[in-house]
Write a protein that holds these residues in place. Sequence first.
Motif, PDB file in Angstrom:
ATOM      1  N   ARG B  84       0.836  -1.199   0.000  1.00  0.00           N
ATOM      2  CA  ARG B  84       0.000   0.000   0.000  1.00  0.00           C
ATOM      3  C   ARG B  84       0.875   1.254   0.000  1.00  0.00           C
ATOM      4  NH1 ARG B  84      -4.216   0.307   4.666  1.00  0.00           N
ATOM      5  NH2 ARG B  84      -4.926  -1.553   3.575  1.00  0.00           N
ATOM      6  N   SER B  85       2.001   1.148   0.689  1.00  0.00           N
ATOM      7  CA  SER B  85       2.915   2.289   0.747  1.00  0.00           C
ATOM      8  C   SER B  85       3.229   2.776  -0.671  1.00  0.00           C
ATOM      9  CB  SER B  85       4.205   1.883   1.455  1.00  0.00           C
ATOM     10  OG  SER B  85       4.722   0.689   0.884  1.00  0.00           O
ATOM     11  N   LYS B  87       1.732   2.258  -3.624  1.00  0.00           N
ATOM     12  CA  LYS B  87       0.603   2.775  -4.393  1.00  0.00           C
ATOM     13  C   LYS B  87       0.210   4.167  -3.909  1.00  0.00           C
ATOM     14  CE  LYS B  87      -3.318   0.586  -6.434  1.00  0.00           C
ATOM     15  NZ  LYS B  87      -4.092  -0.646  -6.348  1.00  0.00           N
ATOM     16  N   LEU B  88       0.104   4.280  -2.600  1.00  0.00           N
ATOM     17  CA  LEU B  88      -0.308   5.549  -2.010  1.00  0.00           C
ATOM     18  C   LEU B  88       0.726   6.641  -2.299  1.00  0.00           C
ATOM     19  CD1 LEU B  88      -2.673   6.084   0.245  1.00  0.00           C
ATOM     20  CD2 LEU B  88      -0.688   6.625   1.618  1.00  0.00           C
ATOM     21  N   PHE B  89       1.985   6.299  -2.108  1.00  0.00           N
ATOM     22  CA  PHE B  89       3.029   7.312  -2.300  1.00  0.00           C
ATOM     23  C   PHE B  89       3.081   7.757  -3.767  1.00  0.00           C
ATOM     24  CE2 PHE B  89       5.675   5.456   1.460  1.00  0.00           C
ATOM     25  CZ  PHE B  89       4.754   5.967   2.340  1.00  0.00           C
ATOM     26  N   ASP B  91       0.498   7.940  -5.651  1.00  0.00           N
ATOM     27  CA  ASP B  91      -0.725   8.692  -5.949  1.00  0.00           C
ATOM     28  C   ASP B  91      -0.799  10.072  -5.307  1.00  0.00           C
ATOM     29  OD1 ASP B  91      -1.966   6.939  -7.673  1.00  0.00           O
ATOM     30  OD2 ASP B  91      -3.019   5.841  -6.097  1.00  0.00           O
ATOM     31  N   VAL B  92      -0.303  10.222  -4.086  1.00  0.00           N
ATOM     32  CA  VAL B  92      -0.717  11.420  -3.332  1.00  0.00           C
ATOM     33  C   VAL B  92       0.259  12.589  -3.322  1.00  0.00           C
ATOM     34  CG1 VAL B  92      -2.194  10.076  -1.809  1.00  0.00           C
ATOM     35  CG2 VAL B  92       0.126  10.642  -1.073  1.00  0.00           C
ATOM     36  N   CYS B  93       1.440  12.424  -3.871  1.00  0.00           N
ATOM     37  CA  CYS B  93       2.390  13.539  -3.787  1.00  0.00           C
ATOM     38  C   CYS B  93       1.799  14.787  -4.450  1.00  0.00           C
ATOM     39  CB  CYS B  93       3.693  13.158  -4.469  1.00  0.00           C
ATOM     40  SG  CYS B  93       4.861  14.510  -4.600  1.00  0.00           S
ATOM     41  N   VAL B  94       1.873  15.935  -3.754  1.00  0.00           N
ATOM     42  CA  VAL B  94       1.372  17.180  -4.346  1.00  0.00           C
ATOM     43  C   VAL B  94       2.517  18.048  -4.900  1.00  0.00           C
ATOM     44  CG1 VAL B  94      -0.698  17.251  -2.913  1.00  0.00           C
ATOM     45  CG2 VAL B  94       1.361  18.453  -2.148  1.00  0.00           C
ATOM     46  N   ILE B 176       5.409  10.559   2.753  1.00  0.00           N
ATOM     47  CA  ILE B 176       5.941   9.824   1.607  1.00  0.00           C
ATOM     48  C   ILE B 176       7.413   9.517   1.857  1.00  0.00           C
ATOM     49  CG2 ILE B 176       6.530   9.962  -0.852  1.00  0.00           C
ATOM     50  CD1 ILE B 176       3.956  11.585  -1.214  1.00  0.00           C
TER      51      ILE B 176
END
Lengths: 329, 539
Positions: B84-85, B87-89, B91-94, B176
Amino acid sequence: MRVAWSFLLVVLLAAVAFFGADAGGQALFGVVLPYVAMVVFLVGIAARVLSWARSTVPFRIPTTCGQQRSLPWIKPASLDNPSTGRGAAARVLLEVFAFRSLFRNTRSELRPGGRFTFSPDKWLWAGALAFHYAFLVVFLRHYRFFAEPVPAVVRWIEGLDGFFQVGLPVVYLTDIVLVAALGFLLWRRLEDARLRYLSLHADYFPLALLLGIAVSGVLLRYFVRADVVRVKELAIGLVSLHPAVPQGISPLVFAHIFLVTVLIAYFPFSKLVHMAGVFLSPTRNLANDTRMRRHVNPWNPAIVGHTYAEWEHEFHDKLKASGIPLDEE
Amino acid sequence: MPEKTRDELVQIDFKPPEREWMDPAIDFEARRGTWSYPAAAKNLRYLGFPNPREWSPTDEDWQLPENWQQIIHDGLAERLNKYRSLKLFLDVCVRCGACADKCHFYLGSGDPKNMPVLRAELLRSVYRNDFTTAGRILGRIGGARKLTPAVLKEWFYYFYQCTECRRCSVFCPYGIDTAEITMLARELLNLVGLNINWVIEPVANCDRTGNHLGIQPHTFKDNIEFLVDELEDATGVRVDPSINRKGAELLFVVPSADYFAEPGIYTFMGYLLLLHALGVDYTLSAYASEGGNFGLFTSHDTIKRLNYKIYHEAKRLGVKWILGGECGHMWRVIHQYMDTMNGPADFLEPPVSPITGTAFTNAAATKMVHVCEFTADLIKHGKLRLDPARNDHLRVTFHDSCNPARAMGILEEPRYILRSVVNNFFEMPENTIREQTFCCGGGAGLGNDENMEMRLRGGLPRANAVRFVHEKHGVNRLACICAIDRAVLTTLMEYWVPEVDVSGVHELVGNALAIDGEKPRNTDLRGRPLAGGKGDADA
Ligand code: HEM
Ligand code: SF4
Ligand code: SF4
C-alpha cells in the motif's frame, strides 16, 4: 509555460459555461453536469480508496520522528513516535488538522566556504494551512444555499467570518485569505527555481481552477450580485433531487458552478486525492510497536535461508579444526 | 580520494538545468565517481538472481533480457498490490517541495533529480503511463513517461544514489518515504539484473558464510581471539567469549565490521569488556555472524533470506533471547521486519536483563534487545563502575544514524550512555540530529570507492555539522551506533574534518569501564594515552 496553459484552460472552461448558459444551456451547466460530476466524484474516490485498501500493508514502517518507547524512565515521544494505535491515530489527526510534518520545514542555504545553514521555514505551512482552512470555511458557508432554514452552525460561521463588518455586503475574512493563500502557493511555485523545475501541469491546474472558483465567487458576492433567492432555488432543487432551473440567473453563476463541477470531477484523478490518502499513509498511521507485538504479513513468502545444517556441512572441516562445537561429528 | 579538492566540491550549483526533467540523459562516463560498479556475474549466479553478466553502465547496451519492459511492468503491478505504501506514495504527492532540500545528496550535488520528490517522479512518471487513466490519455502533459532504455538508465543512476535514509519522509506532509520507493525500485531493477556489486557481493557472502565480509568460521574465531589478545594488552583483563555454544542465556549478534576492521573493532572490545565485567552468559555465532543485512538494499525477499539465520541459530542454540550490537540498517531490519518475516519467536523468552531484572517490554515479541538499551538500563541501575575521566582526551559529539533514528527512535539511550561515560559531550546543531539527522552519505550499499565523489558530496551536510562543533567546542570524536557509519564517516572525516575520529558508543563505554583485575589504564582501547591526570577535563 505550464502555468499559462492552466490558466488559459480555466478561463476557457469558465467562458464555455458563461456563454453556454447564456445560449440556453442552463439545465446542462446547472443540473446535468453537476450530477454527472458528483457521480464521478463518489465512484472515483471510492474506487481510489478501495484500491489503496486492497493493497496490503506487509510491514509496519512508521517513520519515527522522536524517542521510542523503551525503558520506563525514558520519556517517549508519544505523538511523533507513537507506540499505540491511539497514539498513531492522534498523529494522523495532527497531520490532518495542523499539518504537523510541514511545520518541521526548514530552509537550507549554502554559505561561502561550503557551509550549510538550516533555518525554520514556516511559510509553506502557514500558506497551506490558510488555504485549506479558508477553503473549508467557504465550503461550509455554502450550506446556506442548500438548506432552508439555514442551519444555526452555518449562521454562526458566517457571523464569525464577517466579524469585522467591513463594507456591505459584509466582507468575509476567508474570501480574502483564500485568494491570498492561493496566490501565495502559486507565487512560490513560480518564484522558486527548483519548484518551477519539478512542477507539472497537474500542479498548476488545481491552483488555477481553485483561483478561478474563488475569483468568480468573489465577483458574484461583491461585484455582480447574483440573485441569491434563485440560486438557492437551483441548489435546493439539486440536493432534493427535484432539479429545477429558475430563470434569470446570471451566466456568471453558471461559470462559477461549472468550475466547481470540473473540480469535483477532476478530484479523484488528481493529486487532490491526498485528502483521503493522508489518512492511510503507512509511515504515519501505524504504531511503532513491531518489537512489542508481531505484525503479520498476509502474503509472507515461504523463504528459508541457508540453514545451519547446510552451513555446517560446507565448513565442517574448518569448524572442526578450529574447535567450534558441531551438531554432527 | 577523488581528484576534486574540498574547495571545488563545495562549488555547488543549485540552478536547475534548461533541459526538462522528463528528458533523461545521463553520461556515465562523465559522471565517474558518482555511481557504483555493477554486480559481478558470479555473485548473481550464486544467489540465483536474474540476468548474470559482465557489463558496465558506460556500455551503450546493458544486455537486458529481451522482454525487460514487460518484466518491470509486471513487477510493478505485483508490488502495487502488495505494498500500500508504494501505491499511495505514487498517488498522493502534491509536489509541494517540502522534501526537496532535505536530501543530503541534493544538498551536496545540486542535481535536481536528487530531490526526493523528483527521485520518486522517475518511477511515478512510468506508473502514470502504465497504470493511470489520466496518464494514459494525457501522456507527457499528464506527467507520464514510457519506460525507455534512457529512463531505465536513469533509474539505475538515481535509485543507487539514495541511501534509504528516510530524512525526506520526516518532512513530507503525507509521510511519503522515498526510501520505500527506492527499495521497491531496486527490487524492479534486480528483476532485470541491474544491481551493484557493493550490495550483491555482501549478500552472496552473507548467505554462504554467515557475514557480509565472507569471513569463514575459522577466521571468525581467529579474529575474535586476536581482539581478545588486544583487549588484554590494553586492559590487563582476559575476556572469554564463546562461539556457537549451546545453552548460553543470550545470543549476541553484531555487524561483522565490528570484529573485522578499525574502528569497529574497538566497539567490539567495548562490548566484550562490558559483558565480561557483568558475567553475562552469552555466546557469539559463527553462523549468524552478521547483524547487518544488505538484503535491505536488494529486495524484501532477500532481507528475509539473510535474516532467517538469526532466529534459526537462536533456536538451535537454545538461548533465551538475543542481544544486538550497534548497527543502523541492522536495526531497521530487526525492529521493523524480523518478527513479521521470520517470527513468531515463540521458542524464545521475553527478554529480561540478567543483571538488573528489567523486563524489556518493548522487545517482548521480537525478543531482541539493542545493546544501548541494555547498557543504559545497567547504568541507570548503577551496575557499572564508570570513570568518565578516562575519556577526557576526547571531546565527543553524537551522530544519530538514519535507521535507528527514523525507523526506531533510539535517541536517548545512546545519549544517556555517552553522558555517563564521557565528561565532554556536545550536540551538533538541532536541525542535523535526532530525527533530522543527516546521513553519512554511504549507506544502502553506496559506501564503495568508485562512488567516492558522491559519498563525499552526500556526506557534506553531516561533515558540516561536525566541523561546526569541532570549531566551536574542539570536538575530536564522532560517536555513532552504526557499523556503516564507522567505516564511511571515517573516510568522510578524513576528507572534510580530519581532526575528528569516529567510534562506536561502546568503545567509549569500554574506555570508562572499571573492572576487577584490570591493570592501571593509561591508554584507551586504541592504545592512545589518556589525558594527563584524572578529571583533567578541559585540556
Ligand atoms: C483532509 C483534508 C486535507 C488535508 C489534510 C490536506 C493537506 C494538504 C497539505 C499538507 C498540502 C501540502 C501543502 C501545500 O502544498 O499547500 C496540501 C496541498 C494542496 N491541497 Fe490539500 N489537504 C486536504 C484537502 C484538500 C482539498 C479538499 C483540496 C481541494 C479542494 C485540497 C487542495 C490542495 C491543493 C491544490 C494543494 C497544492 C497546493 C500547491 O500546489 O502548492 N486539499 N494539502
Ligand atoms: S514533501 Fe511529500 S508531497 Fe511534498 S513534494 Fe515531497 S514527497 Fe511530494
Ligand atoms: S531516503 Fe534519504 S537519500 Fe533517499 S531521497 Fe530521501 S533523503 Fe534522499
